[in-house]
Write an enzyme that holds these catalytic residues in place. Sequence first.
Site: not given
Ligand code: GTR
Length: 392
Positions: A225, A229, A316, A367
């Site tokens: 996540s 990045k 997402w 996620h």
């Molecule tokens: C979310 C965000 C994502 C992602 C995620 C995470 O809220 O919108 O871009 O980075 O967090 O880091 O788990």
Amino acid sequence: MQNGKAITNVKQWENERRPELLSLFAEHVYGKSRPDGKKLPYKITSVNKNALGGTATRKEVTLYLSEDRSKTLNILIYLPNNTGKKPVPMFMGLNFAGNQAIHPDTGITITKNWTRFENQPGFVNGIAGEGSRGFYASRWAVELIISRGYGLATMYYGDLQADRKDIDSLPESFHAWYYKDKKIKAGDNPWGAIGIWAWGLSRALDYLEEDPDVDAKRVAVVGHSRLGKSALWAAAQDQRFAMAISNNSGEGGAAITRRKFGETIKIINTSFPHWFGARFKEYADKENDLPVDFHEMMALIAPRPLYVASASEDLWADPKGEYLSAYHAGPVFQLYGLKTFTNPQPPAIEQPIQAGIIGYHIRKGKHDITKYDWERYVDFADQQLKAVKPKK
Ligand code: GTR
């Protein structure tokens, strides 16, 4: 090139387009990084050769970030004991809740820095306690990694820069001490938190280069996540990373932003204004004006192995956009004579695919980073980093 010139060989790519893309990502997305000239001082604070039931050696290393040594990055390392040959290849990644959260091992030092886990079990007002040990153990397949002959190095991202919107108003902000120490000005477009986290990965790699137990030429940088990045941006800039793994990195990571599917530039900069450089905000609802898209960041990993993973319910992060990014990075891998994905359609759920040194899968579920994901990464590393097989 920005001027329309076509890139037709590796030399042009490496000397012209690659540097151009790196500065475009710095200028328009992450803000300008400030690579350091010299390695940071460090101290090995603990070594236990009998960790994890005797299967591993656990080391903790403190890297001194600021000149007054008040800011530190604490590296937790596990090395396999049952491998015939040293040094070992490694996985390296930042973690979300402190090193102690990645495994219930009571020998791990608990982070003193603030976390986002306000009053969740094991945390009080964001400060981690004994109860936070192993909080995120499901995200770190430590035993699997060790049993397959790899080491693991992980650091808490909040050691580098706290993940909060108001950070730059706080005295502990990275920007507050960094520019003072370096005696330089922040400039007009300083790096956001992702750039700082990526910088931390490179500083930890500096240490691994000094560690005789580790093969620093075989380090796979991995992240989930927002930390995916960060892992991608670290690997794009720092070619010492031998391989990059993006786990559900989504917007500002692997996902093609022009698809505007799931999280967008506008949304991410509203929720997390501190993650990127100031100019990224200018592209809210203007994705087509951004001079780069994220398949070009995947291309910056070439000719090193790249693995991108999505999850079926993680819309997402735009699973299709994450796949397309690996797909559209293809022309650069082809310059190196490497195979690339030929199908613009992503594969079915839990049907991992690979073309040359590019891997992709979409896991069933939400996620997260799970054992399923790690099994794929270790298999991929077995081919790409040629792990020393552990002795039976
Ligand atoms: C979310 C965000 C994502 C992602 C995620 C995470 O809220 O919108 O871009 O980075 O967090 O880091 O788990």
